[in-house]
Design a protein around this motif. Structure first.
Motif, PDB file in Angstrom:
ATOM      1  N   LEU A  19     -59.584  19.659 -68.394  1.00 15.10           N
ATOM      2  CA  LEU A  19     -61.016  19.392 -68.218  1.00 15.10           C
ATOM      3  C   LEU A  19     -61.636  20.653 -67.616  1.00 15.10           C
ATOM      4  N   TYR A  20     -62.622  21.222 -68.317  1.00  9.69           N
ATOM      5  CA  TYR A  20     -63.132  22.517 -67.864  1.00  9.69           C
ATOM      6  C   TYR A  20     -64.531  22.770 -68.430  1.00  9.69           C
ATOM      7  N   LEU A  21     -65.165  23.785 -67.857  1.00  8.48           N
ATOM      8  CA  LEU A  21     -66.425  24.321 -68.385  1.00  8.48           C
ATOM      9  C   LEU A  21     -66.088  25.487 -69.290  1.00  8.48           C
ATOM     10  N   ASP A  22     -66.571  25.439 -70.516  1.00  3.57           N
ATOM     11  CA  ASP A  22     -66.269  26.526 -71.437  1.00  3.57           C
ATOM     12  C   ASP A  22     -67.087  27.769 -71.093  1.00  3.57           C
ATOM     13  N   THR A  66     -65.780  20.391 -71.417  1.00  2.00           N
ATOM     14  CA  THR A  66     -64.808  20.332 -72.519  1.00  2.00           C
ATOM     15  C   THR A  66     -63.520  19.702 -71.994  1.00  2.00           C
ATOM     16  N   TRP A  67     -62.898  18.850 -72.828  1.00  5.16           N
ATOM     17  CA  TRP A  67     -61.640  18.216 -72.429  1.00  5.16           C
ATOM     18  C   TRP A  67     -60.769  17.981 -73.649  1.00  5.16           C
ATOM     19  N   ASN A  68     -59.461  17.746 -73.405  1.00  6.08           N
ATOM     20  CA  ASN A  68     -58.519  17.373 -74.457  1.00  6.08           C
ATOM     21  C   ASN A  68     -57.249  16.838 -73.816  1.00  6.08           C
ATOM     22  N   GLN A  69     -56.449  16.145 -74.647  1.00  5.30           N
ATOM     23  CA  GLN A  69     -55.155  15.611 -74.220  1.00  5.30           C
ATOM     24  C   GLN A  69     -54.109  16.144 -75.189  1.00  5.30           C
ATOM     25  N   ASP A  70     -53.316  17.085 -74.718  1.00  2.00           N
ATOM     26  CA  ASP A  70     -52.308  17.718 -75.568  1.00  2.00           C
ATOM     27  C   ASP A  70     -51.046  16.856 -75.555  1.00  2.00           C
ATOM     28  N   ARG A  71     -50.896  16.067 -76.618  1.00  2.00           N
ATOM     29  CA  ARG A  71     -49.724  15.194 -76.725  1.00  2.00           C
ATOM     30  C   ARG A  71     -48.790  15.775 -77.787  1.00  2.00           C
TER      31      ARG A  71
END
Length: 430
Positions: A19-22, A66-71
């Protein structure tokens, strides 16, 4: 109301959460190119980024994260989230709104969501967004972060297309109605404040004008009363001079008859006393009686004297006698006799000419020069007596100006004859 940060590290979360600011958002906030600000980086919470509140300027209405889940493993359980927003002053800033559902699954692919700051007034407000991430299978284990924000609100018109990203049509209408209501309240409060200040200023101005008018009125009454009092105290039979309206110097005596440049200042005291100037004006010392000293200086003094008309009659007249004392030098004696000779040749109504000279007197070996007596005495004493006497007799401005005019006439007469009076003062005026 600020919500404190609670952090739990969950070992059961196998997916890598970010979870971050681009770079675009960082450049918008801090004017830095090519940088990202991580709040969660591969399940590791960046506490340094969460400690300080993120400052949002008035021209920024929404912020993009911006966020993502790296599975990497398809069997890795999905990561769920939920959030809650708060505002320290909802009269200025409503609760921040996100364009994602309040509960859901963190997307596997990198995506962005926005936070909208619904300002309804202009002020600085603290707000926060509390995120909770958890596995559905182990709901008791979770990761919690709190984004602290400091928003500088400013009442501005926002494009409806931006509002549609966060609100439904009814919510947009409610938000706009709230802004209008808040604007009306602010306008009415501002108007009431302006009216109150205007009333206070009007009262202060009225009091100042009133006090000034009363002061001027009291001053006028005091001046009028004092003038009437002085008119009642002064003798009605006293001759009060009339103040002329204009003064024409050409009406004075002819000034071309005599000039002091024709006078011989080289004569000594003995030569002056034996000259024709004093031959016809010598007075027998037995006819002069000295009384009190009127004024005494460093080198001379002025006596009040009386002069008998003849040696046999008892008729007398008051006179002034001017002489030198023991401190005088021969040069000063010469100066006094020269002045006597000069003034004896001058004829003017404002010049006090000497009547004669007594070669020796009972108090001083120096000559005594006789001058006409003035009933009012020396001008300095006359002014002081009229200021401090028990009768409180006051001299009017007209009378003072009249005296000054006559002094100026005498000086004008002397100056036209190239004579300079070096000691002009009321003590030398009669």
């Amino acid at each position: 109301m600020n919500i404190f940060l609670f952090i739990l590290f969950i070992n059961s979360i196998n997916a890598q959460l970010n979870l971050y600011l681009d770079s675009v958002s960082v450049e918008q906030l801090y004017d830095l190119n090519g940088h990202q600000l991580y709040y969660i980086n591969e399940n590791q919470i960046r506490q340094a980024a969460l400690e300080a509140a993120l400052v949002i300027s008035p021209d920024i209405h929404f912020l993009q994260l911006t966020w993502n889940q790296d599975r990497s493993d398809i069997n890795t359980p999905k990561l769920h989230y939920e959030y809650n927003t708060s505002s320290s002053n909802e009269q200025v800033l409503l609760r921040p709104v996100l364009n994602i559902a309040e509960q859901g699954i963190v997307p596997r692919k990198t995506s962005a969501f926005s936070i909208f700051f619904p300002c309804v007034s202009s002020q600085r407000v603290n707000c926060s967004i509390l995120f909770r991430f958890y596995n559905a299978t182990t709901n008791h284990s979770s990761m919690i972060i709190n984004l602290k924000l400091l928003k500088y609100c400013q009442d501005q018109t926002i494009n409806s297309s931006v509002l549609k990203q966060f609100y439904s049509t009814n919510q947009i209408n409610d938000y706009l109605l709230m802004k209008q209501s808040n604007y009306r309240d602010f306008a009415s409060t501002t108007l009431a404040t302006i009216l109150a200040y205007s009333l206070v200023i009007a009262i202060v101005v009225f009091l100042l004008v009133f006090c000034t008018a009363m002061s001027l009125f009291c001053l006028y009454r005091m001046t009028t009363t004092k003038h009437k009092k002085s008119e009642n105290l002064i003798d009605d039979n006293q001759d009060h001079p009339a103040l002329p309206m204009t003064f024409d110097m050409t009406t004075f005596e002819d000034v071309s008859l005599y000039s002091c440049t024709q006078y011989d200042f080289m004569k000594t005291a003995d030569e002056l006393l034996s000259s024709a100037t004093f031959a016809d004006c010598t007075i027998d010392p037995n006819r002069v009686t000295l009384h009190e000293i009127i004024m005494e200086g460093k080198f001379g003094c002025l006596f009040h004297c009386s002069l008998n008309d003849t040696l046999t009659t008892m008729s007398t007249q008051n006179i002034y006698g001017k002489t030198m004392n023991s401190s005088a030098t021969p040069v000063q004696l010469n100066d006094m006799l020269h002045d006597c000779c000069l003034f004896a040749t001058l004829k003017h109504s404002n010049i006090n000419n000497p009547l004669g000279i007594v070669y020796k007197n009972e108090l001083s070996p120096y000559p005594l020069i006789i001058y006409p007596y003035s009933n009012k005495g020396i001008l300095k004493r006359f002014i002081i007596q009229n200021r401090t006497s028990s009768r409180q007799q006051l001299l009017s401005t007209q009378e003072l100006v009249y005296m000054a005019i006559h002094i100026a006439k005498g000086l004008y007469f002397l100056h036209k004859r190239k004579m300079l009076m070096k000691d002009i003062g009321t003590r030398n005026c009669l």
